[in-house]
Design an enzyme around this catalytic site. Sequence first.
Site, PDB file in Angstrom:
ATOM      1  N   LYS A 196       0.821  -1.214   0.000  1.00  0.00           N
ATOM      2  CA  LYS A 196       0.000   0.000   0.000  1.00  0.00           C
ATOM      3  C   LYS A 196       0.857   1.266   0.000  1.00  0.00           C
ATOM      4  O   LYS A 196       2.062   1.224   0.274  1.00  0.00           O
ATOM      5  CB  LYS A 196      -0.926  -0.025   1.222  1.00  0.00           C
ATOM      6  CG  LYS A 196      -1.943  -1.174   1.185  1.00  0.00           C
ATOM      7  CD  LYS A 196      -2.944  -1.046   2.321  1.00  0.00           C
ATOM      8  CE  LYS A 196      -3.978  -2.150   2.263  1.00  0.00           C
ATOM      9  NZ  LYS A 196      -5.001  -2.017   3.338  1.00  0.00           N
ATOM     10  N   TYR A 246     -12.157  -1.775  -3.915  1.00  0.00           N
ATOM     11  CA  TYR A 246     -12.695  -1.965  -2.560  1.00  0.00           C
ATOM     12  C   TYR A 246     -14.223  -1.836  -2.525  1.00  0.00           C
ATOM     13  O   TYR A 246     -14.784  -1.525  -1.472  1.00  0.00           O
ATOM     14  CB  TYR A 246     -12.057  -0.965  -1.600  1.00  0.00           C
ATOM     15  CG  TYR A 246     -10.674  -1.396  -1.123  1.00  0.00           C
ATOM     16  CD1 TYR A 246     -10.513  -2.471  -0.254  1.00  0.00           C
ATOM     17  CD2 TYR A 246      -9.526  -0.736  -1.552  1.00  0.00           C
ATOM     18  CE1 TYR A 246      -9.260  -2.878   0.192  1.00  0.00           C
ATOM     19  CE2 TYR A 246      -8.256  -1.129  -1.109  1.00  0.00           C
ATOM     20  CZ  TYR A 246      -8.146  -2.204  -0.234  1.00  0.00           C
ATOM     21  OH  TYR A 246      -6.904  -2.604   0.207  1.00  0.00           O
ATOM     22  N   ASN A 296      -2.088   0.363   6.581  1.00  0.00           N
ATOM     23  CA  ASN A 296      -1.574  -0.873   7.179  1.00  0.00           C
ATOM     24  C   ASN A 296      -0.666  -1.686   6.249  1.00  0.00           C
ATOM     25  O   ASN A 296      -0.619  -2.914   6.311  1.00  0.00           O
ATOM     26  CB  ASN A 296      -2.711  -1.704   7.782  1.00  0.00           C
ATOM     27  CG  ASN A 296      -3.722  -2.141   6.756  1.00  0.00           C
ATOM     28  OD1 ASN A 296      -3.590  -1.836   5.573  1.00  0.00           O
ATOM     29  ND2 ASN A 296      -4.734  -2.861   7.199  1.00  0.00           N
ATOM     30  N   HIS A 341      -2.036  -5.458   1.497  1.00  0.00           N
ATOM     31  CA  HIS A 341      -3.334  -6.112   1.317  1.00  0.00           C
ATOM     32  C   HIS A 341      -3.109  -7.536   0.851  1.00  0.00           C
ATOM     33  O   HIS A 341      -2.222  -7.789   0.047  1.00  0.00           O
ATOM     34  CB  HIS A 341      -4.152  -5.364   0.251  1.00  0.00           C
ATOM     35  CG  HIS A 341      -5.329  -6.155  -0.254  1.00  0.00           C
ATOM     36  ND1 HIS A 341      -6.511  -6.221   0.442  1.00  0.00           N
ATOM     37  CD2 HIS A 341      -5.483  -6.946  -1.342  1.00  0.00           C
ATOM     38  CE1 HIS A 341      -7.354  -7.018  -0.217  1.00  0.00           C
ATOM     39  NE2 HIS A 341      -6.754  -7.472  -1.307  1.00  0.00           N
ATOM     40  N   GLU A 379      -9.162 -10.151  -7.984  1.00  0.00           N
ATOM     41  CA  GLU A 379      -8.170  -9.093  -7.748  1.00  0.00           C
ATOM     42  C   GLU A 379      -6.969  -9.244  -8.689  1.00  0.00           C
ATOM     43  O   GLU A 379      -6.411  -8.245  -9.165  1.00  0.00           O
ATOM     44  CB  GLU A 379      -7.765  -9.088  -6.269  1.00  0.00           C
ATOM     45  CG  GLU A 379      -8.943  -8.672  -5.398  1.00  0.00           C
ATOM     46  CD  GLU A 379      -8.691  -8.758  -3.888  1.00  0.00           C
ATOM     47  OE1 GLU A 379      -7.584  -9.169  -3.474  1.00  0.00           O
ATOM     48  OE2 GLU A 379      -9.613  -8.416  -3.135  1.00  0.00           O
TER      49      GLU A 379
HETATM   50  P1  GDP Z   1      -7.899  -6.796   5.604  1.00  0.00           P
HETATM   51  O1  GDP Z   1      -8.498  -7.940   4.837  1.00  0.00           O
HETATM   52  O2  GDP Z   1      -7.027  -7.255   6.765  1.00  0.00           O
HETATM   53  O3  GDP Z   1      -7.177  -5.814   4.724  1.00  0.00           O
HETATM   54  O4  GDP Z   1      -9.091  -6.005   6.312  1.00  0.00           O
HETATM   55  P2  GDP Z   1     -10.594  -5.630   5.829  1.00  0.00           P
HETATM   56  O5  GDP Z   1     -10.964  -6.385   4.597  1.00  0.00           O
HETATM   57  O6  GDP Z   1     -11.479  -5.754   7.020  1.00  0.00           O
HETATM   58  O7  GDP Z   1     -10.489  -4.078   5.493  1.00  0.00           O
HETATM   59  C1  GDP Z   1      -9.930  -3.648   4.272  1.00  0.00           C
HETATM   60  C2  GDP Z   1      -9.054  -2.447   4.525  1.00  0.00           C
HETATM   61  O8  GDP Z   1      -9.861  -1.344   4.954  1.00  0.00           O
HETATM   62  C3  GDP Z   1      -8.022  -2.599   5.623  1.00  0.00           C
HETATM   63  O9  GDP Z   1      -6.848  -3.240   5.200  1.00  0.00           O
HETATM   64  C4  GDP Z   1      -7.760  -1.166   6.022  1.00  0.00           C
HETATM   65  O10 GDP Z   1      -6.833  -0.547   5.123  1.00  0.00           O
HETATM   66  C5  GDP Z   1      -9.110  -0.512   5.832  1.00  0.00           C
HETATM   67  N1  GDP Z   1      -9.800  -0.400   7.124  1.00  0.00           N
HETATM   68  C6  GDP Z   1     -10.317  -1.394   7.889  1.00  0.00           C
HETATM   69  N2  GDP Z   1     -10.864  -0.899   9.005  1.00  0.00           N
HETATM   70  C7  GDP Z   1     -10.674   0.457   8.953  1.00  0.00           C
HETATM   71  C8  GDP Z   1     -11.025   1.542   9.817  1.00  0.00           C
HETATM   72  O11 GDP Z   1     -11.624   1.364  10.880  1.00  0.00           O
HETATM   73  N3  GDP Z   1     -10.678   2.798   9.388  1.00  0.00           N
HETATM   74  C9  GDP Z   1     -10.033   3.025   8.204  1.00  0.00           C
HETATM   75  N4  GDP Z   1      -9.719   4.288   7.844  1.00  0.00           N
HETATM   76  N5  GDP Z   1      -9.677   2.028   7.370  1.00  0.00           N
HETATM   77  C10 GDP Z   1      -9.992   0.764   7.742  1.00  0.00           C
END
Ligand code: GDP
Length: 131
Positions: free
Chosen positions: A3, A43, A106, A109, A120
Amino acid sequence: MIKPDAVKNGHIGAILNDIIAGGFKIVAMKYTRLSAEKAGEFYAIHKERPFFGELVDFMSSGPIVAAILEKDNAIEDFRKLIGNTDPAKADAGTIRNKYAKSIDANAIHGSDSDANAEIEGNFYFSAFERF
Ligand code: GDP
């Protein structure tokens, strides 16, 4: 996907090293940038989440590295390698623990299922670009 935060902070090489050391084969890779529109498309599954706007802004804020990786049990093993979505909760030694600072920025991905890995991978690469 590496990222924008991890690219900006100079972690591309270290992250690729961890991925290769973890036993993953790189099948396709590119350094590129997502427009806000393309980030929203990638997304789309999170469209209704309260952080969708922030996620799209962040993911289109700078260059990323997209890759297709291959390994037995790749989805589960990659999630172990990258760690919890929230770097504060990610186990020591995981990519997010080492290179990420917040839940939104973070570092990396990973696809969460074989079906999503297919979608993807097709989002970024044609069949001709996979080796
Ligand atoms: P992943 O599969 O571990 O990437 O997590 P998810 O699929 O739940 O979320 C997708 C992405 O959305 C995450 O990697 C974060 O970059 C973002 N994200 C998740 N939760 C939050 C949040 O509470 N706030 C913000 N700003 N971004 C979030």
